[in-house]
Motif scaffolding. Structure first.
Motif, PDB file in Angstrom:
ATOM      1  N   ASP A  60       0.807  -1.231   0.000  1.00 23.31           N
ATOM      2  CA  ASP A  60       0.000   0.000   0.000  1.00 23.31           C
ATOM      3  C   ASP A  60       0.840   1.281   0.000  1.00 23.31           C
ATOM      4  O   ASP A  60       0.312   2.365   0.260  1.00 23.31           O
ATOM      5  CB  ASP A  60      -0.974   0.056   1.190  1.00 23.31           C
ATOM      6  CG  ASP A  60      -1.934  -1.121   1.230  1.00 23.31           C
ATOM      7  OD1 ASP A  60      -2.267  -1.649   0.162  1.00 23.31           O
ATOM      8  OD2 ASP A  60      -2.362  -1.502   2.338  1.00 23.31           O
ATOM      9  N   LYS A  98      -6.023   8.032   3.105  1.00 19.89           N
ATOM     10  CA  LYS A  98      -4.584   7.759   3.001  1.00 19.89           C
ATOM     11  C   LYS A  98      -3.825   8.459   4.131  1.00 19.89           C
ATOM     12  O   LYS A  98      -4.304   9.428   4.700  1.00 19.89           O
ATOM     13  CB  LYS A  98      -4.040   8.218   1.649  1.00 19.89           C
ATOM     14  CG  LYS A  98      -4.138   9.709   1.482  1.00 19.89           C
ATOM     15  CD  LYS A  98      -3.472  10.144   0.229  1.00 19.89           C
ATOM     16  CE  LYS A  98      -3.601  11.639  -0.016  1.00 19.89           C
ATOM     17  NZ  LYS A  98      -3.805  12.516   1.098  1.00 19.89           N
ATOM     18  N   CYS A 137      -1.849   4.025   1.372  1.00 13.45           N
ATOM     19  CA  CYS A 137      -3.297   3.992   1.174  1.00 13.45           C
ATOM     20  C   CYS A 137      -3.692   2.552   0.848  1.00 13.45           C
ATOM     21  O   CYS A 137      -3.132   1.963  -0.093  1.00 13.45           O
ATOM     22  CB  CYS A 137      -3.671   4.921   0.019  1.00 13.45           C
ATOM     23  SG  CYS A 137      -5.443   5.042  -0.265  1.00 13.45           S
ATOM     24  N   PHE A 169      -7.387   3.046  -2.780  1.00 10.47           N
ATOM     25  CA  PHE A 169      -6.664   3.712  -3.877  1.00 10.47           C
ATOM     26  C   PHE A 169      -7.184   3.251  -5.242  1.00 10.47           C
ATOM     27  O   PHE A 169      -7.452   4.064  -6.131  1.00 10.47           O
ATOM     28  CB  PHE A 169      -5.157   3.451  -3.769  1.00 10.47           C
ATOM     29  CG  PHE A 169      -4.381   4.045  -4.915  1.00 10.47           C
ATOM     30  CD1 PHE A 169      -4.339   5.424  -5.102  1.00 10.47           C
ATOM     31  CD2 PHE A 169      -3.735   3.237  -5.843  1.00 10.47           C
ATOM     32  CE1 PHE A 169      -3.645   5.985  -6.182  1.00 10.47           C
ATOM     33  CE2 PHE A 169      -3.042   3.783  -6.919  1.00 10.47           C
ATOM     34  CZ  PHE A 169      -2.996   5.159  -7.094  1.00 10.47           C
TER      35      PHE A 169
END
Ligand code: FAD
Length: 412
Positions: free
Chosen positions: A45, A72, A108, A113
């Motif tokens: 991530d 995020k 994120c 995302f």
């Protein structure tokens, strides 16, 4: 039967970016993904500076919307931990100011995302998105490709395919002829945790190059709301030769290593522990052919040192879209013309992939690594170079030159 100029298989970061770039060029495309979004994807991530840069180039409004995305965490740097357990904090930007500087790095969850990018597709007038359809068959004919699902109830005819269906792409294997080679491939696992202590105040991502894990590493990436993405990756040939059970190695390390045992004492795993492959860009391959281009993980272009693939997926997606535009204009979809795509991808990403491959070899030597870290703690020049490894290739180059170490020794 749907008819289109360009059909994109996969709406992950690579495919979505190709579609967004085509849309902004005024070219219609069909995007097909087997998943219905929002969907999860096993990943660390971590979004490097390349992600915001690529989106900014396609449409500054998309980059701005990402900057304001709530789900995020802004990350201001990296903490490297050496095999000898020296920790070195390296900010992405020297002397950063959280109030006035725009953040460069983010963490994120992919469920958010990738859905952010798919939302962008949904508001793009030239993109027709089809979710929940797994493409199973590819038939090439004189006028293009016909792609369809297993029972043939969904069919698209396209002059050109952009293949962005990830690390397990059957097209990559069967049509493009790119095979998984264990020394150029990594296995990765990750889980989400809540309540991990000792996180950096400015949400630095943590890379732990512990002795038993080399040439792989363990990461802890901070997420919003006190969550963290915790994972590990290792070259597939090392996993095979040493008969490593990665899941066991990660959970044992978190439980038995005194430093992690303390930090994870009250932590709770909030997801399953899942794994996926990382096709590394450790060597050059042919990424296109008659009427197709491979993008992102389907093109095997993950950075061999950092494991970063999202930024490269975005870059290759945008390049593929521009190449598609050129092919449509010339009405020429031959392998010879399409080869310009390979040239562009390797011109942009090649130097960096080659350097990262060399750096990955360096990590095999724990003593050199320990020494580098010790030096780094004392030497700002080295810290700046390491911080730039994720963002600036020219500086990364220095790390592979003997003269660099020589100068460091003299400056000691
Ligand atoms: C454990 C792990 C940790 C990682 N950590 C990081 C990190 O921190 N930062 C980073 O930058 N990179 C990281 N990576 C790499 C990153 O996950 C990939 O490089 C990135 O997802 C590539 O994007 P993509 O769009 O090419 O493919 P994907 O994200 O895999 O998307 C492919 C899409 O194609 C769809 N699809 C697949 N088959 C079909 C089909 N037959 N028909 C239709 N659709 C199909 C899928 O549903 C999916 O939506 C990590 C990878 C792993 C495994």
């Amino acid at each position: 039967m749907i008819t289109t100029s360009v059909c994109i298989i996969g709406a992950g970061p690579g495919g979505a970016t190709a579609a967004l770039q085509l849309d902004r060029l005024g070219i219609s495309c069909v995007v097909v993904d087997k998943a219905v979004f929002p969907r999860d994807k096993v990943c660390g991530d971590g979004l490097s500076g390349k992600v915001i840069t690529a989106l900014q180039r396609i449409d500054p409004a998309i980059a701005e919307r990402l900057r304001t995305l709530q789900e995020k965490e802004n990350s201001w740097g990296v903490t490297f931990v050496s095999p000898g357990r020296q920790a070195m904090d390296v900010p992405y930007r020297p002397n950063y100011n959280k109030q006035s500087d725009a953040p460069i790095g983010f963490v994120c969850k992919r469920i958010h995302f990738d859905n952010f990018l798919v939302d962008e597709l949904k508001r793009s007038p030239h993109v027709s998105l089809h979710e929940g359809v797994a493409i199973d068959r590819y038939t090439s004919g004189p006028d293009g490709y016909v792609v369809s699902n297993a029972d043939g109830s969904f069919q698209v005819t396209a002059k050109l395919l952009i293949i962005a269906n990830g690390a397990h792409s059957s097209f990559t294997k069967d049509v493009a002829g790119i095979r998984m080679e264990p020394r150029y491939y990594a296995a990765g696992i990750r889980a989400y945790y809540k309540g991990v202590t000792g996180m950096h105040a400015d949400s630095f991502i943590e890379l732990h190059f512990l002795k038993g894990l080399l040439p792989g590493y363990l990461w802890i990436f901070p997420l919003p709301n006190g969550e963290a993405n915790v994972g590990m990756d290792m070259l597939s040939d090392a996993v095979r030769d040493r008969k490593v059970n990665l899941k066991k190695l990660l959970t044992d390390t978190l439980r038995e290593d005194p430093v992690f045992a303390e930090r994870f004492r009250n932590a709770e795993m909030t997801s399953s522990l899942d794994g996926y492959g990382l096709p590394l860009g450790s060597k050059k391959r042919t990424l296109s052919g008659d009427r197709y281009m491979l993008v992102g993980d389907a093109a095997f272009i993950i950075d061999p040192f950092t494991g970063e693939g999202i930024g490269n997926a975005l870059y290759s997606g945008a390049i593929a879209a521009k190449q598609a535009a050129a092919c449509l204009e010339q009405n020429d979809f031959s392998a010879a013309t399409m080869a310009a795509y390979d040239e562009s991808v390797y011109r942009v990403l090649g130097p960096e992939l080659r350097l990262s491959h060399k750096l990955q070899q360096l990590v095999k030597y724990p003593r050199l690594f320990n020494w580098l870290m010790k030096m780094g703690m004392k030497n700002k020049q080295l810290r700046d170079v390491i911080s730039s490894m994720f963002y600036e290739v020219d500086l990364r180059k220095k790390l592979t030159k003997p003269s660099f170490y020589f100068k460091l020794l003299l400056n000691r």
